[in-house]
Write a protein that holds these residues in place. Structure first.
Motif, PDB file in Angstrom:
ATOM      1  N   THR A  25       6.913   0.187   8.948  1.00  0.00           N
ATOM      2  CA  THR A  25       7.137   0.290   7.451  1.00  0.00           C
ATOM      3  C   THR A  25       6.596   1.611   7.010  1.00  0.00           C
ATOM      4  OG1 THR A  25       5.138  -0.937   7.029  1.00  0.00           O
ATOM      5  CG2 THR A  25       7.449  -2.072   7.308  1.00  0.00           C
ATOM      6  N   ARG A  48     -10.312   0.555  -3.321  1.00  0.00           N
ATOM      7  CA  ARG A  48      -9.344  -0.580  -3.639  1.00  0.00           C
ATOM      8  C   ARG A  48     -10.180  -1.539  -4.143  1.00  0.00           C
ATOM      9  NH1 ARG A  48      -4.432  -2.559  -0.838  1.00  0.00           N
ATOM     10  NH2 ARG A  48      -4.184  -4.809  -0.585  1.00  0.00           N
ATOM     11  N   ASN A  52      -7.793  -7.484  -4.475  1.00  0.00           N
ATOM     12  CA  ASN A  52      -6.518  -7.205  -3.945  1.00  0.00           C
ATOM     13  C   ASN A  52      -6.459  -7.477  -2.543  1.00  0.00           C
ATOM     14  OD1 ASN A  52      -3.956  -6.144  -3.355  1.00  0.00           O
ATOM     15  ND2 ASN A  52      -4.440  -4.247  -4.223  1.00  0.00           N
ATOM     16  N   ILE A  55      -3.262  -7.577   4.214  1.00  0.00           N
ATOM     17  CA  ILE A  55      -2.053  -8.084   5.350  1.00  0.00           C
ATOM     18  C   ILE A  55      -2.881  -8.185   6.624  1.00  0.00           C
ATOM     19  CG2 ILE A  55       0.063  -8.152   6.685  1.00  0.00           C
ATOM     20  CD1 ILE A  55       0.974  -6.655   3.736  1.00  0.00           C
ATOM     21  N   HIS A  57      -2.388  -8.314  10.646  1.00  0.00           N
ATOM     22  CA  HIS A  57      -1.289  -8.016  11.563  1.00  0.00           C
ATOM     23  C   HIS A  57      -1.661  -8.803  12.924  1.00  0.00           C
ATOM     24  CE1 HIS A  57      -1.159  -4.957   8.379  1.00  0.00           C
ATOM     25  NE2 HIS A  57       0.161  -4.725   8.908  1.00  0.00           N
ATOM     26  N   THR A 107      -5.235 -18.638   0.628  1.00  0.00           N
ATOM     27  CA  THR A 107      -3.950 -18.020   1.491  1.00  0.00           C
ATOM     28  C   THR A 107      -4.267 -16.901   2.264  1.00  0.00           C
ATOM     29  OG1 THR A 107      -3.053 -16.916  -0.467  1.00  0.00           O
ATOM     30  CG2 THR A 107      -1.973 -19.166   0.150  1.00  0.00           C
ATOM     31  N   ARG A 111       1.607 -10.614   9.304  1.00  0.00           N
ATOM     32  CA  ARG A 111       2.937 -10.316   9.711  1.00  0.00           C
ATOM     33  C   ARG A 111       2.630  -9.647  11.173  1.00  0.00           C
ATOM     34  NH1 ARG A 111       5.780  -5.114   9.590  1.00  0.00           N
ATOM     35  NH2 ARG A 111       4.268  -3.259   9.354  1.00  0.00           N
ATOM     36  N   PRO A 132      -4.064  -2.653   4.999  1.00  0.00           N
ATOM     37  CA  PRO A 132      -3.148  -2.285   3.799  1.00  0.00           C
ATOM     38  C   PRO A 132      -2.413  -0.889   3.934  1.00  0.00           C
ATOM     39  CG  PRO A 132      -5.375  -1.619   3.240  1.00  0.00           C
ATOM     40  CD  PRO A 132      -5.703  -2.113   4.850  1.00  0.00           C
ATOM     41  N   SER A 133      -1.760  -0.381   3.248  1.00  0.00           N
ATOM     42  CA  SER A 133      -1.176   0.818   3.479  1.00  0.00           C
ATOM     43  C   SER A 133      -2.400   2.223   3.266  1.00  0.00           C
ATOM     44  CB  SER A 133      -0.209   1.165   2.459  1.00  0.00           C
ATOM     45  OG  SER A 133      -0.694   1.068   0.988  1.00  0.00           O
ATOM     46  N   SER A 171       6.799  -3.832   3.855  1.00  0.00           N
ATOM     47  CA  SER A 171       7.191  -5.098   4.171  1.00  0.00           C
ATOM     48  C   SER A 171       7.669  -5.952   3.126  1.00  0.00           C
ATOM     49  CB  SER A 171       6.315  -5.952   5.247  1.00  0.00           C
ATOM     50  OG  SER A 171       5.028  -6.172   4.429  1.00  0.00           O
ATOM     51  N   ARG A 185       7.120  -9.452  -3.203  1.00  0.00           N
ATOM     52  CA  ARG A 185       7.350  -8.041  -3.401  1.00  0.00           C
ATOM     53  C   ARG A 185       8.583  -8.042  -2.481  1.00  0.00           C
ATOM     54  NH1 ARG A 185       3.274  -4.171  -0.112  1.00  0.00           N
ATOM     55  NH2 ARG A 185       4.176  -4.800   1.729  1.00  0.00           N
ATOM     56  N   GLY A 215      -2.332  -7.265  -6.060  1.00  0.00           N
ATOM     57  CA  GLY A 215      -2.141  -6.086  -5.802  1.00  0.00           C
ATOM     58  C   GLY A 215      -0.800  -5.471  -6.227  1.00  0.00           C
TER      59      GLY A 215
HETATM   60  O1  TXA Z   1       4.621  -3.014   5.318  1.00  0.00           O
HETATM   61  C1  TXA Z   1       3.352  -3.337   4.629  1.00  0.00           C
HETATM   62  O2  TXA Z   1       3.265  -4.251   4.329  1.00  0.00           O
HETATM   63  C2  TXA Z   1       2.177  -2.346   4.945  1.00  0.00           C
HETATM   64  C3  TXA Z   1       1.776  -2.101   6.656  1.00  0.00           C
HETATM   65  C4  TXA Z   1       0.760  -1.362   7.012  1.00  0.00           C
HETATM   66  O3  TXA Z   1       1.883  -3.499   7.121  1.00  0.00           O
HETATM   67  N1  TXA Z   1       1.005  -2.823   4.404  1.00  0.00           N
HETATM   68  C5  TXA Z   1       1.126  -2.954   3.193  1.00  0.00           C
HETATM   69  O4  TXA Z   1      -0.239  -3.313   2.554  1.00  0.00           O
HETATM   70  O5  TXA Z   1       2.016  -2.437   2.330  1.00  0.00           O
HETATM   71  P1  TXA Z   1      -0.702  -3.342   1.020  1.00  0.00           P
HETATM   72  O6  TXA Z   1      -2.338  -3.814   1.060  1.00  0.00           O
HETATM   73  O7  TXA Z   1      -0.397  -1.971   0.435  1.00  0.00           O
HETATM   74  O8  TXA Z   1       0.075  -4.336   0.294  1.00  0.00           O
HETATM   75  C6  TXA Z   1      -0.287  -5.556   0.552  1.00  0.00           C
HETATM   76  C7  TXA Z   1       0.347  -6.653  -0.717  1.00  0.00           C
HETATM   77  C8  TXA Z   1      -0.529  -6.247  -1.751  1.00  0.00           C
HETATM   78  O9  TXA Z   1      -0.034  -6.327  -2.859  1.00  0.00           O
HETATM   79  C9  TXA Z   1      -1.519  -7.930  -1.815  1.00  0.00           C
HETATM   80  O10 TXA Z   1      -1.750  -8.177  -3.088  1.00  0.00           O
HETATM   81  C10 TXA Z   1      -0.456  -8.767  -1.171  1.00  0.00           C
HETATM   82  O11 TXA Z   1       0.131  -7.982  -0.144  1.00  0.00           O
HETATM   83  N2  TXA Z   1      -1.119  -9.905  -0.543  1.00  0.00           N
HETATM   84  C11 TXA Z   1      -1.983  -9.834   0.479  1.00  0.00           C
HETATM   85  N3  TXA Z   1      -2.387 -11.121   0.438  1.00  0.00           N
HETATM   86  C12 TXA Z   1      -1.765 -11.961  -0.382  1.00  0.00           C
HETATM   87  C13 TXA Z   1      -2.173 -13.231  -0.719  1.00  0.00           C
HETATM   88  N4  TXA Z   1      -2.823 -13.971   0.192  1.00  0.00           N
HETATM   89  N5  TXA Z   1      -1.296 -13.692  -1.441  1.00  0.00           N
HETATM   90  C14 TXA Z   1      -0.599 -13.017  -2.118  1.00  0.00           C
HETATM   91  N6  TXA Z   1      -0.135 -11.586  -2.133  1.00  0.00           N
HETATM   92  C15 TXA Z   1      -1.277 -11.005  -1.034  1.00  0.00           C
END
Ligand code: TXA
Ligand code: MG
Length: 316
Positions: A25, A48, A52, A55, A57, A107, A111, A132-133, A171, A185, A215
């Protein structure tokens, strides 16, 4: 250092350090998901906010039970269909996942990435990777090792170089409330593809998004140049005439007007190709010292919805 040495990356993670890794991604900023100290380094470097969550992996479908529990049937169906791949599931977490990873929620977002390097890296580890990204908070996600280097320079020791990300956009995130699937998202897998597997899902609206997924702020994925979005690109150009304009269009070259730079996302009108090119095009437009970036809204179907979502957030 930019490297292709997977063993070096694995050793670094085992030492509790962070580094950038490629996924299909976007690039991620990676740390041992079980180590609060390592994960804290991600938050510090990205600037950050702690509310927020990240994810997590994982390397295999079987590993899922180490991080999540009470997994709904629909989640199992989706994982079987789309993993490894750009699908993130928000599930009830196992107690040992550090609070910093999940923003102290019940939660965890999980992925299984589909990039040969991230798969090989995970196979060398006995812990999952929180990532995260790999961009400063709020800015455009990186889809190449060079984008990551441009952001962090020498503040980041190691970037694992896996070339340009195959999908180019983050993703798709799906959560569950009372066993009902909810889109948190838009992402690389379209809503239509998800619904083909589990039927109609609820789409979280912007206002609802805030408490569940802090986030997903409305301002996100933004270049530093001001960006405007419209269905009618000609109207936008008229409105901003006289300015130093950069243009982002879906599939057509706009001619006969005073434009300094134009990026066409897909001359063959492919939404997949447009997603692949979107962030690279925004990174380039942002580097030209323009006064405004004018963007054309894409057809609101399939990945067009994801691209429009990102462009809308970039205008806020
Ligand atoms: O494609 C992707 O998802 C990339 C690659 C690196 O895997 N990662 C990514 O991570 O986009 P990030 O941190 O930019 O976005 C993760 C999103 C954030 O908006 C966050 O709020 C949401 O996932 N998130 C994480 N844990 C959560 C949870 N327990 N409940 C709801 N949302 C969550
Ligand atoms: Mg991000």
């Amino acid at each position: 250092m930019i490297t292709k040495n997977i063993q070096l990356a694995a050793d670094k993670l085992k030492d509790g350090e962070i580094l950038a890794i490629p996924t299909e991604t976007v690039y991620g900023l990676a740390a041992n998901a079980y180590s609060e100290d390592a994960v804290k380094k991600i938050f510090d470097l990205k600037n950050r906010p702690n509310n927020n969550p990240l994810i997590v992996h994982i390397k295999s479908y079987d590993f899922l039970q180490n991080v999540a529990l009470d997994i709904p049937d629909a989640a199992i169906k989706l994982a079987r269909e789309f993993w490894p791949g750009p699908l993130t599931l928000v599930l009830k977490k196992q107690a040992h996942i550090p609070d910093l990873v999940t923003a102290a929620k019940e939660t965890v977002a999980v992925r299984m990435p589909n990039h040969p390097m991230s798969i090989a890296l995970l196979e060398k580890l006995d812990f999952p990777i929180a990532a995260p990204s790999a961009n400063p908070f709020g800015s455009i996600s990186p889809t190449s090792a060079e984008h990551v280097y441009h952001y962090f320079k020498d503040n980041l020791d190691l970037i694992l170089d896996g070339g340009h990300c195959e999908k180019g956009i983050e993703s798709t995130i799906i959560g569950f409330q009372n066993n009902e699937a909810i889109l948190y998202r838009h992402g690389s897998i379209s809503v239509e593809e998800i619904e083909r597997v589990i039927g109609k899902i609820k789409i979280m609206t912007k206002n609802e998004t805030a408490p569940e997924a802090p986030g997903m702020l409305s301002k996100h994925y933004a270049p530093s140049t001001k960006i405007f979005l419209s269905d009618d690109i000609h109207e936008l150009i008229k409105k901003h005439s006289g300015k130093k304009i950069g243009l982002l269009s879906f599939d057509k070259q706009i001619i006969g007007v005073d434009i300094l730079h134009q990026e066409i996302l897909s001359s063959t009108s492919s939404l997949e190709q447009a997603a692949y090119n979107l962030y690279s095009a925004l990174h380039r437009l942002d580097s030209y010292n323009l006064e405004v970036i004018l963007a054309e809204r894409l057809p609101n179907v399939g990945l067009g919805k994801t691209i429009n979502d990102r462009l809308e957030r970039a205008t806020k």
